[in-house]
Design an enzyme around this catalytic site. Structure first.
Site, PDB file in Angstrom:
ATOM      1  N   ARG A 105      -0.534   2.175  -6.061  1.00 58.81           N
ATOM      2  CA  ARG A 105      -1.724   2.595  -5.410  1.00 58.81           C
ATOM      3  C   ARG A 105      -2.677   1.541  -5.139  1.00 58.81           C
ATOM      4  NH1 ARG A 105       0.129   6.696  -4.900  1.00 58.81           N
ATOM      5  NH2 ARG A 105      -0.113   8.835  -5.639  1.00 58.81           N
TER       6      ARG A 105
ATOM      7  N   GLU B 114      -6.502   4.508   3.268  1.00 63.44           N
ATOM      8  CA  GLU B 114      -5.554   4.882   4.171  1.00 63.44           C
ATOM      9  C   GLU B 114      -5.713   5.989   5.047  1.00 63.44           C
ATOM     10  OE1 GLU B 114      -2.345   5.774   1.288  1.00 63.44           O
ATOM     11  OE2 GLU B 114      -2.457   4.020   0.401  1.00 63.44           O
TER      12      GLU B 114
ATOM     13  N   HIS C 210       2.619   3.771   3.624  1.00 62.10           N
ATOM     14  CA  HIS C 210       2.719   4.686   2.370  1.00 62.10           C
ATOM     15  C   HIS C 210       3.766   5.801   2.514  1.00 62.10           C
ATOM     16  CE1 HIS C 210       0.373   6.577  -1.239  1.00 62.10           C
ATOM     17  NE2 HIS C 210       1.694   6.804  -1.251  1.00 62.10           N
TER      18      HIS C 210
HETATM   19  P1  NAD Z   1       5.417   6.782 -14.200  1.00 63.07           P
HETATM   20  O1  NAD Z   1       4.535   7.706 -14.915  1.00 63.07           O
HETATM   21  O2  NAD Z   1       6.847   6.834 -14.307  1.00 63.07           O
HETATM   22  O3  NAD Z   1       5.343   5.295 -14.599  1.00 63.07           O
HETATM   23  C1  NAD Z   1       4.175   4.669 -14.888  1.00 63.07           C
HETATM   24  C2  NAD Z   1       4.283   3.670 -16.022  1.00 63.07           C
HETATM   25  O4  NAD Z   1       3.094   2.767 -15.995  1.00 63.07           O
HETATM   26  C3  NAD Z   1       4.330   4.227 -17.340  1.00 63.07           C
HETATM   27  O5  NAD Z   1       5.238   3.584 -17.853  1.00 63.07           O
HETATM   28  C4  NAD Z   1       3.023   4.083 -17.840  1.00 63.07           C
HETATM   29  O6  NAD Z   1       3.295   3.978 -19.301  1.00 63.07           O
HETATM   30  C5  NAD Z   1       2.806   2.666 -17.266  1.00 63.07           C
HETATM   31  N1  NAD Z   1       1.318   2.334 -17.524  1.00 63.07           N
HETATM   32  C6  NAD Z   1       0.323   3.132 -17.393  1.00 63.07           C
HETATM   33  N2  NAD Z   1      -0.752   2.229 -17.442  1.00 63.07           N
HETATM   34  C7  NAD Z   1      -0.503   1.118 -17.732  1.00 63.07           C
HETATM   35  C8  NAD Z   1      -1.138  -0.178 -18.049  1.00 63.07           C
HETATM   36  N3  NAD Z   1      -2.491  -0.120 -18.217  1.00 63.07           N
HETATM   37  N4  NAD Z   1      -0.547  -1.224 -18.425  1.00 63.07           N
HETATM   38  C9  NAD Z   1       0.700  -1.504 -18.240  1.00 63.07           C
HETATM   39  N5  NAD Z   1       1.713  -0.187 -18.033  1.00 63.07           N
HETATM   40  C10 NAD Z   1       0.979   0.990 -17.907  1.00 63.07           C
HETATM   41  O7  NAD Z   1       5.203   6.936 -12.535  1.00 63.07           O
HETATM   42  P2  NAD Z   1       6.133   6.496 -11.667  1.00 63.07           P
HETATM   43  O8  NAD Z   1       7.006   7.481 -10.931  1.00 63.07           O
HETATM   44  O9  NAD Z   1       6.789   5.157 -12.016  1.00 63.07           O
HETATM   45  O10 NAD Z   1       4.935   6.138 -10.454  1.00 63.07           O
HETATM   46  C11 NAD Z   1       3.805   4.847 -10.676  1.00 63.07           C
HETATM   47  C12 NAD Z   1       2.930   5.218  -9.715  1.00 63.07           C
HETATM   48  O11 NAD Z   1       3.182   4.744  -8.385  1.00 63.07           O
HETATM   49  C13 NAD Z   1       2.406   6.601  -9.618  1.00 63.07           C
HETATM   50  O12 NAD Z   1       1.173   6.634 -10.542  1.00 63.07           O
HETATM   51  C14 NAD Z   1       1.848   6.622  -8.085  1.00 63.07           C
HETATM   52  O13 NAD Z   1       0.482   6.251  -8.118  1.00 63.07           O
HETATM   53  C15 NAD Z   1       2.662   5.406  -7.454  1.00 63.07           C
HETATM   54  N6  NAD Z   1       3.546   6.180  -6.678  1.00 63.07           N
HETATM   55  C16 NAD Z   1       3.655   5.485  -5.257  1.00 63.07           C
HETATM   56  C17 NAD Z   1       4.589   6.155  -4.404  1.00 63.07           C
HETATM   57  C18 NAD Z   1       4.697   5.680  -3.065  1.00 63.07           C
HETATM   58  O14 NAD Z   1       4.826   6.211  -1.901  1.00 63.07           O
HETATM   59  N7  NAD Z   1       4.340   4.524  -2.636  1.00 63.07           N
HETATM   60  C19 NAD Z   1       5.427   7.124  -4.756  1.00 63.07           C
HETATM   61  C20 NAD Z   1       5.284   7.618  -6.041  1.00 63.07           C
HETATM   62  C21 NAD Z   1       4.319   7.001  -7.027  1.00 63.07           C
END
Ligand code: NAD
Length: 308
Positions: free
Chosen positions: A226, A255, A274
């Site tokens: 993000r 964005e 994105h």
């Molecule tokens: P997920 O929930 O599987 O993984 C997130 C991980 O981050 C978890 O393991 C959580 O424990 C960890 N985490 C949270 N806060 C933390 C911190 N302060 N320090 C360390 N670790 C921490 O989610 P995901 O599917 O892997 O997606 C992650 C993020 O990517 C989403 O929240 C979203 O914002 C973003 N995303 C972007 C796209 C894109 O198109 N670019 C697509 C999907 C998701």
């Protein structure tokens, strides 16, 4: 009460063709209807939406069509006792491949060759510039679905993968784990730093001047998570001053990225719009998640990916 109806809000069209998505529910036991704003919901309704709407708080269950549910007011869902689920768990390959693609481009200079292709120029880079990702260190910050997806792929390319994670459960392909409060140590030796965190109060602006100073001067930042996790003006300064070598980003503070952003003009910056999660079967992946949760809901089981 069990669900009697599933509504799909048309905002899902932001990421998937809404009609194809609705068709993917042909085999569902309850009717599915595409809806816009201004509808009232009741406890026997499930709603799938890309955007939050206050009226969803009257439904029985709400599913966010994105992994990042930061725009949904989780406290309001908790107060109303309405389960909110998200679409995490399906972006390991799509976003993981984009992150690895960005790293491969920076190492193998694909972005420079493509830049010159428009001028029909047979470009020869300086001898020192190209390198291989093999044997280079990658630090993945946040090891959920996407972080693991990046780590496994980077490991397969022979990279030395370390990570930042709140728990110390091992992750496939990751040789060393750091605590979030050891972020500077974690990034210090890395040639690539990939951000795969959710946007939360704890991660807002997490990468700023001090973090870029902690990184190697020949390091590349990859942000596929993000935009607001990175202080974008600090990133621009770090790139201009040479505190880091480059950045690949799929996400931005604003964005679409405004035309006035200096990032557009930087040679060692790759901007993707994105589209990290884009794939021609995205509607099926999300529908599978939703169908699984409809079945769980009807059986009174705990929902998958419940975030509130
Ligand atoms: P997920 O929930 O599987 O993984 C997130 C991980 O981050 C978890 O393991 C959580 O424990 C960890 N985490 C949270 N806060 C933390 C911190 N302060 N320090 C360390 N670790 C921490 O989610 P995901 O599917 O892997 O997606 C992650 C993020 O990517 C989403 O929240 C979203 O914002 C973003 N995303 C972007 C796209 C894109 O198109 N670019 C697509 C999907 C998701």
């Amino acid at each position: 009460p069990p669900l009697e109806q599933l509504y799909v809000h048309e905002s899902v069209d932001n990421v998937i063709p809404k009609h194809d998505f609705v068709e993917a529910f042909d085999d569902l036991s309850i009717p599915v209807e595409l809806v816009g704003d201004g509808r009232e919901y009741e406890a026997t309704d499930g709603v799938v939406s890309y955007v939050p709407r206050p009226e969803y708080l009257d439904a029985g269950w709400v599913h966010c069509a994105r992994a990042g549910y930061d725009e949904f007011d989780t406290e309001a869902y908790e107060a109303a006792g309405i389960p909110l689920t998200n679409s995490s768990g399906i972006h390991g390959a799509t976003v993981g491949e984009v992150a690895v693609g960005l790293m491969l481009s920076f190492a193998r200079l694909l972005h420079l060759y493509r830049d010159h292709q428009g001028e029909r120029a047979w470009y020869t880079p300086d001898y020192e510039r190209p390198f291989t990702v093999e044997n280079e260190r990658l630090c993945v910050v946040g090891l959920g679905t996407i972080g693991e997806g990046i780590a496994r792929r980077a490991d397969a390319l022979g990279m030395d993968v370390v990570g930042v994670r709140r728990s110390d459960d091992p992750v496939p392909g990751v040789s060393e784990l750091f605590d979030p409060d050891e972020l500077h140590d974690a990034v210090a030796d890395a040639r690539f730093v990939a951000i795969a965190l959710p946007h939360t109060p704890a991660t807002d602006g997490l990468f700023a001047e001090a973090e870029f100073d902690a990184m190697r001067e020949d390091a590349y930042l990859v942000n596929v998570a993000r935009g607001p996790i990175v202080d974008e003006s600090a990133l621009v300064s770090a790139l201009e001053s040479g505190a880091i070598a480059g950045a690949g980003a799929d996400v931005f503070e604003t964005e679409p990225l405004p035309e006035s952003s200096p990032l557009w003009d930087m040679e060692e910056v790759i901007i993707t719009p994105h589209k990290g999660s884009a794939t021609n079967r995205y509607h099926l992946d999300i529908a599978d998640l939703v169908k699984e949760n409809v079945a769980r809901y009807q059986d009174g089981e705990e929902l998958r990916n419940r975030v509130a």
